[in-house]
Design a protein around this motif. Sequence first.
Motif, short mmCIF file in Angstrom:
data_model
loop_
_atom_site.label_atom_id
_atom_site.label_comp_id
_atom_site.label_asym_id
_atom_site.label_seq_id
_atom_site.Cartn_x
_atom_site.Cartn_y
_atom_site.Cartn_z
N THR A 63 -94.80 9.99 -48.35
CA THR A 63 -95.67 10.88 -48.20
C THR A 63 -95.40 12.18 -47.61
O THR A 63 -93.88 12.75 -47.38
CB THR A 63 -96.30 9.77 -46.39
OG1 THR A 63 -97.49 10.50 -46.19
CG2 THR A 63 -95.20 10.47 -45.74
N LEU A 64 -96.38 12.54 -47.78
CA LEU A 64 -96.36 14.08 -47.55
C LEU A 64 -95.91 14.85 -45.89
O LEU A 64 -97.22 14.17 -45.42
CB LEU A 64 -97.17 15.33 -47.73
CG LEU A 64 -97.60 16.90 -47.92
CD1 LEU A 64 -96.46 17.17 -48.95
CD2 LEU A 64 -98.76 17.32 -48.20
N PHE B 6 -95.30 17.15 -42.50
CA PHE B 6 -96.33 18.38 -42.12
C PHE B 6 -95.45 19.09 -41.49
O PHE B 6 -94.93 17.99 -40.28
CB PHE B 6 -97.30 17.82 -41.76
CG PHE B 6 -98.11 17.81 -42.66
CD1 PHE B 6 -99.44 18.15 -42.92
CD2 PHE B 6 -98.72 16.07 -43.09
CE1 PHE B 6 -100.43 17.95 -44.04
CE2 PHE B 6 -99.31 15.60 -44.06
CZ PHE B 6 -100.54 16.81 -44.56
N GLN C 297 -98.75 22.23 -41.61
CA GLN C 297 -99.08 22.57 -42.98
C GLN C 297 -98.33 21.36 -43.99
O GLN C 297 -96.89 21.19 -43.30
CB GLN C 297 -98.58 24.08 -43.19
CG GLN C 297 -99.66 24.94 -42.07
CD GLN C 297 -100.74 24.67 -42.34
OE1 GLN C 297 -101.37 25.17 -43.84
NE2 GLN C 297 -101.97 24.18 -41.90
N PRO C 298 -98.63 21.68 -44.76
CA PRO C 298 -97.57 20.69 -46.37
C PRO C 298 -96.21 21.13 -45.70
O PRO C 298 -95.77 22.93 -45.84
CB PRO C 298 -98.55 21.20 -48.07
CG PRO C 298 -99.48 21.37 -47.42
CD PRO C 298 -99.31 21.55 -45.64
N LEU D 209 -91.60 16.60 -48.01
CA LEU D 209 -91.72 14.70 -48.32
C LEU D 209 -90.95 13.12 -46.66
O LEU D 209 -89.49 14.43 -47.09
CB LEU D 209 -91.77 14.30 -49.26
CG LEU D 209 -92.87 14.23 -50.49
CD1 LEU D 209 -93.11 15.55 -50.70
CD2 LEU D 209 -92.28 13.52 -51.70
N GLU E 21 -104.83 8.56 -44.84
CA GLU E 21 -103.62 8.61 -45.94
C GLU E 21 -103.68 7.47 -44.42
O GLU E 21 -103.06 6.36 -45.06
CB GLU E 21 -102.93 8.87 -45.49
CG GLU E 21 -103.27 10.64 -46.31
CD GLU E 21 -101.62 10.96 -45.98
OE1 GLU E 21 -100.79 11.02 -45.83
OE2 GLU E 21 -101.81 13.00 -46.78
N ARG F 237 -101.83 13.42 -52.13
CA ARG F 237 -101.94 14.74 -51.83
C ARG F 237 -100.30 14.92 -51.98
O ARG F 237 -100.38 16.27 -52.44
CB ARG F 237 -102.04 13.87 -50.24
CG ARG F 237 -102.08 15.32 -49.67
CD ARG F 237 -102.40 15.30 -48.14
NE ARG F 237 -104.00 15.54 -48.02
CZ ARG F 237 -104.59 14.24 -47.59
NH1 ARG F 237 -104.11 13.29 -47.72
NH2 ARG F 237 -106.05 14.87 -48.41
N ILE F 238 -99.88 13.87 -52.83
CA ILE F 238 -98.05 14.26 -52.86
C ILE F 238 -98.31 14.88 -54.25
O ILE F 238 -97.75 16.31 -54.40
CB ILE F 238 -97.54 13.36 -53.01
CG1 ILE F 238 -97.18 12.52 -51.17
CG2 ILE F 238 -96.06 13.78 -54.06
CD1 ILE F 238 -96.09 11.19 -52.05
N GLN G 88 -101.02 17.05 -55.92
CA GLN G 88 -101.19 18.55 -55.20
C GLN G 88 -100.39 19.21 -55.01
O GLN G 88 -100.34 20.52 -54.84
CB GLN G 88 -102.63 18.25 -54.06
CG GLN G 88 -103.70 17.56 -54.33
CD GLN G 88 -104.79 16.95 -53.59
OE1 GLN G 88 -104.62 17.18 -52.15
NE2 GLN G 88 -105.71 17.09 -53.65
N GLU G 89 -99.42 18.33 -54.18
CA GLU G 89 -98.17 19.74 -53.00
C GLU G 89 -96.86 19.77 -54.55
O GLU G 89 -96.09 21.20 -53.89
CB GLU G 89 -98.19 19.30 -52.24
CG GLU G 89 -99.81 19.16 -51.06
CD GLU G 89 -100.28 20.92 -50.90
OE1 GLU G 89 -99.19 22.08 -50.99
OE2 GLU G 89 -101.17 21.15 -50.59
#
Length: 492
Positions: free
Chosen positions: A160-161, A163, A167-168, A171, A283, A378-379, A381-382
């Motif tokens: 999972t991302l 933070f 902010q990202p 992982l 999520e 979401r992962i 995307q980042e």
Amino acid sequence: MDTYQTPLSSRYASKEMSKLFSSSASPSYGTTQCTVPTRFGTWRKLWLNLAIAEQELGLPISDAAIEQMRANLELDEAQMKVAAEEEKKRRHDVMAHVHTFGTVAPEAAGIIHLGATSCYVTDNADLIFLREGLDILLPKLATVISRLTDFAKQYRDLPTLGFTHFQPAQLTTVGKRATLWIQELLWDLRNLERARADLGFRGVKGTTGTQASFLTLFDGDDEKVEALDKRVTELFGFPYAYPVTGQTYSRKIDIDVLGPLSSFGATVHKICTDIRLLANLKEIEEPFEKDQIGSSAMAYKRNPMRCERACSLSRHLMAIYQNTLMTASVQWLERTLDDSANRRVTIPEAFLTADILLTTLQNISEGMVVYPSVIARRISQELPFMATENIIMAVVKAGGDRQECHEQIRVLSHQAGAVVKEQGGENDLIERVRKNEYFKPVWDQLDSLLDPKTFVGRAPQQVDKFTKEWVEPALQPYVEALKSVKTAELSV
């Protein structure tokens, strides 16, 4: 329904915790050690055990007096009414109950409360309630830790991302994130266990703590006075009595107990805030029942009401702690009575609130829903941005120049970023890399370079190690209790 009731007891708290701090008359405990005490019944038990100890040490107290006291530990409605009338007349709750007890135990009427001050019953009873309150909370806290540990193990390796600053960042895994919550709860368990183990008894100390009245009763015999203090403490199952007191036990003891409860409140607030943030990201969500309504206007809403309630009550629990600090700081000399009304509110509300938070958190932890597809999206995307360093290293290993590669990928990253931020599009950095001939030597490696599981470090192993070496030993004393725990349901 026409008078105010605290929602802590009328709406949220468990029956056992509500009863503990009620004025219920019936003491549901054995002959020596309380297990489910109640206030006025506990006072009678204190008077009984004082009389037993005084008789054992030679004071002229009859067996008949002891038996009548033992036979009338429970108060019925008629006695409660008598006590209320006496208190209205005498403006003294303890003396009202001394008188009421004497009406049903006439053989003991002349020796009830012999040598004692009011704080013999009020303060010793409060210490009993602190102990019993912790005994109610500790297994519930262990249950929450157990449930969250099951969750952590289930999702130990689900990327999972992460933070930082919301902010990202790099992982982590869903399970590893849960261990952050569990670790703080383990500290709360430790702190409450320490507070429980450290509790002593006020014992038999007299009006200003000098034991002068008892020294008179025993004709100046120091050893008998000390033996009386020790024996009454033993009868209530406490490991020791505080060596010195004023009229009351030091109000720093309340700090020692409510401090860990307040700290637990901070833990709950952090956990539930995290879940609320993740719910916004879609999520992870708290349980949502089939017929539950999220909003009276917006039918689609799935508001995290459990976590919101927990955050709300956590703030109350954290704020209560300030009362104990202020109260302890203004206890003049041997005592002052401006602690009484404050403590009648502060101590029960702290325990009731902690109890509610544990039930709520158990309910949340038993029904949390994880959405892996949303997490994966979401992962995706980042991750391309995070993978740029890996791509650079792969290019260098294939014979490329590090500085030239860095410039190539910097340009592509800014182009992809503009698509995301300015056009609202998807992150197409990898597609750009696949189309750029410069990166042809590593095209066949891109899928492996972008595997999310290669970005989580030792997160899964950390979950395993943490569970084995820290969680399991901490829960060992509660293994039997955990076997009988039922699923938590919210009253409203």
